[in-house]
Design an enzyme around this catalytic site. Structure first.
Site, PDB file in Angstrom:
ATOM      1  CB  SER A  95     -21.635 -59.604  -4.770  1.00 53.36           C
ATOM      2  OG  SER A  95     -22.081 -60.196  -3.574  1.00 53.36           O
ATOM      3  CE  LYS A  96     -16.143 -65.238  -5.630  1.00 56.89           C
ATOM      4  NZ  LYS A  96     -14.786 -65.488  -5.159  1.00 56.89           N
ATOM      5  NE  ARG A  97     -20.758 -62.249   2.715  1.00 59.34           N
ATOM      6  CZ  ARG A  97     -20.024 -61.697   3.665  1.00 59.34           C
ATOM      7  NH1 ARG A  97     -20.233 -60.466   4.038  1.00 59.34           N
ATOM      8  NH2 ARG A  97     -19.058 -62.380   4.228  1.00 59.34           N
TER       9      ARG A  97
END
Length: 473
Positions: A237-239
């Site tokens: 996930s990018k986050r």
RNA sequence: GGCCCCAUCGUCUAGAGGCCUAGGACACUACCCUCUCAAGGUAGAGACACGGGUUCGAAUCCCGUUGGGGCUACCA
């Protein structure tokens, strides 16, 4: 001759571009290049609250860096509202979609009262409601029915329409939702092969229904590649996970190394092969051979690959690639003298690093006027070892009397000194190295001293001797 | 919860019913090489999730269990 195979890579600019996206793009690119087809880049920016222009730039520069070239685009969905509007009008006119003004709260409440599974219940389905300020448009799932996704990687996957809700295709603000925009664009751009991450598999039946609702008879081919996961085996996930392609570039990864590592995440050319040129990837890649299970993105292995690729560079290429990393330091002015010095040490550095980002600290001592010796090394190498002071002062005299200050001569006299005092070179080189470079590790010592030069070498040996004599702080 | 996907060393994988005593790579350990650190070399440890079938024979085919993951948004 161009084949009619057309693939697309359709990232959304809602965060930095991560390795999972890069791998999907790469697979798309490989099948396009192999078939002589076209690769379309499309920016899916319909969610205006999460998009940012900087992310679009990031996607474009990362793809360029990796060498993943596109034949068309980048198209932007935000420029194509008319197309989506036309498609929706058609769906509405043909009774395949309808206006709905239910709120989330109402939907949840009814689901709770019903006691069944959560989700939309089709409340507005046949009520022929008109548009209001807060209404959205839903697609009418044909009932009863089933939709089969013929997946190139997973085979046939059957979805019962009973498990599909009438999903929203246009938000109340008039913007299309991902599935709709996706399908309309894929139709318009004549995409014939949709290869994307597995997370999209559950929405594929909805897409197929939309294709059919819009009158498409020949569906594109679908292939869902396994997702990339982190150490906890969750989807990247990018986050949550720091895996931006841009970051790896700045750490000193070589694009070909990264591409080679990425292509192996979920695919293998068979046998024991691991290192492939791009052309070999194009020739050998086969979507049917792609693995079915999620793959962990292992930085350690990628770094090893990078080391191999770095060592395969010619010295000239290596030097060229290092410049960017050297330029980040104030001691690097990049004049011809510095460049020549660096070129001399480069072959010795090249086989010692696996990231270009490691290069500057390994050569800094050659270019800095003052070197900084960490206090723990002063303690462990200079003070704790009682011989160090003696070695430093004696070797300094020997070096000072040298006719030619070359690595051969330095090696010769240092080894002779070892013999005379009965100490192994391994032992003797330690204080000299720390005095010269401020570190216990680095390129071979004699070459390093030659490049630093007689004057500077001697002055550093002197400084180190003074450090030993000085009172402890 | 429902739907869907998945399952070989710690990790990435080879493996298309007998070639498997399961191969390679990263990481790990030991040794060799060696001026440090790397690189290189040699050796070692390390896996077919479990249970049923099918078959003369299964890592490979089928079913179930367990475990993991994804989706279930007016995100993509």
């Amino acid at each position: 001759m161009k084949s009619s195979l057309r693939v697309r890579f359709a990232p959304s600019p809602t965060g930095y571009f991560h390795v999972g996206g890069a791998r999907t793009a790469l697979y798309n690119w490989l099948i396009a290049r192999k078939a002589g087809g076209s690769f379309v880049l499309r920016i899916e920016d319909t969610d205006e609250t999460r998009n940012a222009e900087e992310w679009v730039d990031g996607i474009i520069s990362a793809l360029s860096w990796l060498g993943i070239t596109w034949d068309e685009g980048p198209y932007r969905q935000s420029d194509r509202a008319e197309l989506y509007q036309k498609a929706v009008d058609r769906l509405l006119a043909e009774g395949k979609a309808y206006w709905c003004d239910c709120t989330r709260e109402e939907i949840d409440r009814r689901a709770k009262e019903r006691g069944g599974p959560p989700g939309y219940d089709g409340f507005c389905r046949d009520k022929h409601k008109l548009k209001t300020e807060t209404s959205a448009i839903r697609f009418k799932i044909p009932r009863p029915g089933i939709t089969v996704v013929h997946d190139k990687i997973r085979g046939d996957v059957v979805f019962d329409h009973d498990n599909l809700d009438d999903f929203i295709i246009v938000k109340s603000n008039g913007l299309p939702l991902f599935v709709l925009a996706n399908v309309v664009d894929d139709i318009d751009m004549k995409i014939s092969y949709i290869l994307r991450a597995e997370e999209h598999l559950p929405t594929t039946p909805k897409a197929i229904l939309l294709f059919q609702g819009l009158g498409v008879e020949e569906l594109p081919i679908f292939a869902h590649v396994p997702v990339l996961v982190n150490a906890k085996r969750q989807k990247l996930s990018k986050r949550r996970d720091r895996v931006a392609v841009e970051d790896y570039k700045e750490m000193g990864y070589l694009a070909p190394a990264m591409v080679n590592y990425l292509v192996l995440l979920g695919w293998s050319p068979g046998g024991d092969r691991e290192f492939l040129t791009v052309q070999e990837m194009i020739d050998l890649f086969d979507i049917g051979e792609v693995n079915h299970s999620p793959a962990f993105f292992d930085e350690q292995k990628m770094q090893h690959f990078n080391g191999v690729y770095i060592r395969e560079l010619t010295v000239e290429e290596f030097v060229e690639n290092c410049l960017h990393f050297l330029e980040k330091h104030d001691w690097w002015v990049g004049d011809s003298g510095q460049r020549e010095t660096f070129s001399h040490i480069a072959p010795l550095v090249q086989e010692r690093v696996s990231l270009l980002g490691e290069v500057p600290e390994m050569v800094a001592f050659l270019f800095q006027q003052e070197i900084d010796i960490p206090s723990d090394l002063v303690e462990s190498v200079f003070r704790k070892d009682v011989k160090s002071g003696q070695i430093l002062s004696e070797i300094k005299e020997i070096y000072a009397g040298l006719g030619v200050f070359s690595h051969d001569e330095l090696s010769k006299v240092t080894r002779a000194y070892c013999d005379s005092v009965g100490m192994p070179l391994r032992k003797v080189q330690a204080p000299i190295r720390v005095a010269l470079t401020g570190s216990k590790v680095g390129p071979p010592l004699f070459e390093s001293m030659e490049l630093v030069g007689r004057e500077m070498t001697l002055s550093r040996l002197t400084s180190a001797s003074e450090l030993i004599g000085a009172p402890q702080p």
